[in-house]
Design a protein around this motif. Sequence first.
Motif, short mmCIF file in Angstrom:
data_model
loop_
_atom_site.label_atom_id
_atom_site.label_comp_id
_atom_site.label_asym_id
_atom_site.label_seq_id
_atom_site.Cartn_x
_atom_site.Cartn_y
_atom_site.Cartn_z
N GLN A 1 7.47 6.18 -0.33
CA GLN A 1 6.05 6.04 -0.01
C GLN A 1 5.34 5.16 -1.04
OE1 GLN A 1 3.85 9.71 0.02
NE2 GLN A 1 1.92 8.71 0.51
N ILE A 2 5.60 5.41 -2.32
CA ILE A 2 4.92 4.63 -3.36
C ILE A 2 5.40 3.19 -3.39
CG2 ILE A 2 4.57 4.42 -5.86
CD1 ILE A 2 4.68 7.47 -6.01
N VAL A 3 6.70 2.99 -3.30
CA VAL A 3 7.25 1.63 -3.33
C VAL A 3 6.72 0.82 -2.15
CG1 VAL A 3 9.36 0.27 -3.09
CG2 VAL A 3 9.29 2.21 -4.66
N SER A 4 6.63 1.44 -0.98
CA SER A 4 6.11 0.71 0.19
C SER A 4 4.65 0.33 -0.02
CB SER A 4 6.28 1.55 1.45
OG SER A 4 5.47 2.72 1.41
N GLN A 5 3.88 1.18 -0.68
CA GLN A 5 2.48 0.85 -0.96
C GLN A 5 2.37 -0.28 -1.98
OE1 GLN A 5 -0.37 1.90 0.39
NE2 GLN A 5 0.62 3.29 1.83
#
Length: 209
Positions: free
Chosen positions: A193-197
């Motif tokens: 989730q964080i990497v995609s953001q």
Amino acid sequence: MNRPLFVSLDGPKGTGKTTLLEAVTKSLRADNQKVIRLCEKKSDPYRSATMALVNKLVRNPGRDLEWEVCERLADSRAWISQHVLTQQPSDSIILIDRWYPSDAAFRRIVPFAEILQLNIDRNVQVPDLHVGVVTNPDTSWARAAARKRGLSSTVIHKLEEQIACTQAFEQAIADHGWVMCLNEGPIEEAVMQIVSQIYRVLNMQDFTS
């Protein structure tokens, strides 16, 4: 990028934020990204004096004293913004462990809107991406109890305080449109989730540059 991408991860104690930072760093570096990991506490040259004031605040709660704590933290972030963040490579991703969003969790008297304005007035660097890491307070409390160092908090000592801390932080996430990362399942899900953001923001920067 013509400047580093600045990402802050904030949240209540025991939400697994530091472990998540390590995993996000590993994932990004596997993609050949240049990642710089910083910690507000370790980068702050005035931290010991500020924590002495925080300890005083715990013993004698009051708005004036809490405001002084907020001012000292904002001044420290301004110093980090000027002397640390500006020294990082322009093609890097800076991940910092805590920044001014954490005040939404730990300051109990001064409204966060005032704290936010204080940091803006002090020219504190605004993150390109704010990530709020949260869990159910019962979960974070149990995680902290299982650690050798416990909760390791100066201001949170009871489950009721952890609940209030979490609720206040979740409200700030909603009010300011930060990215919420619910870190209760497999860590791979939270990392994804964080990497995609992060890549979303990077792609937006590339599009607008």
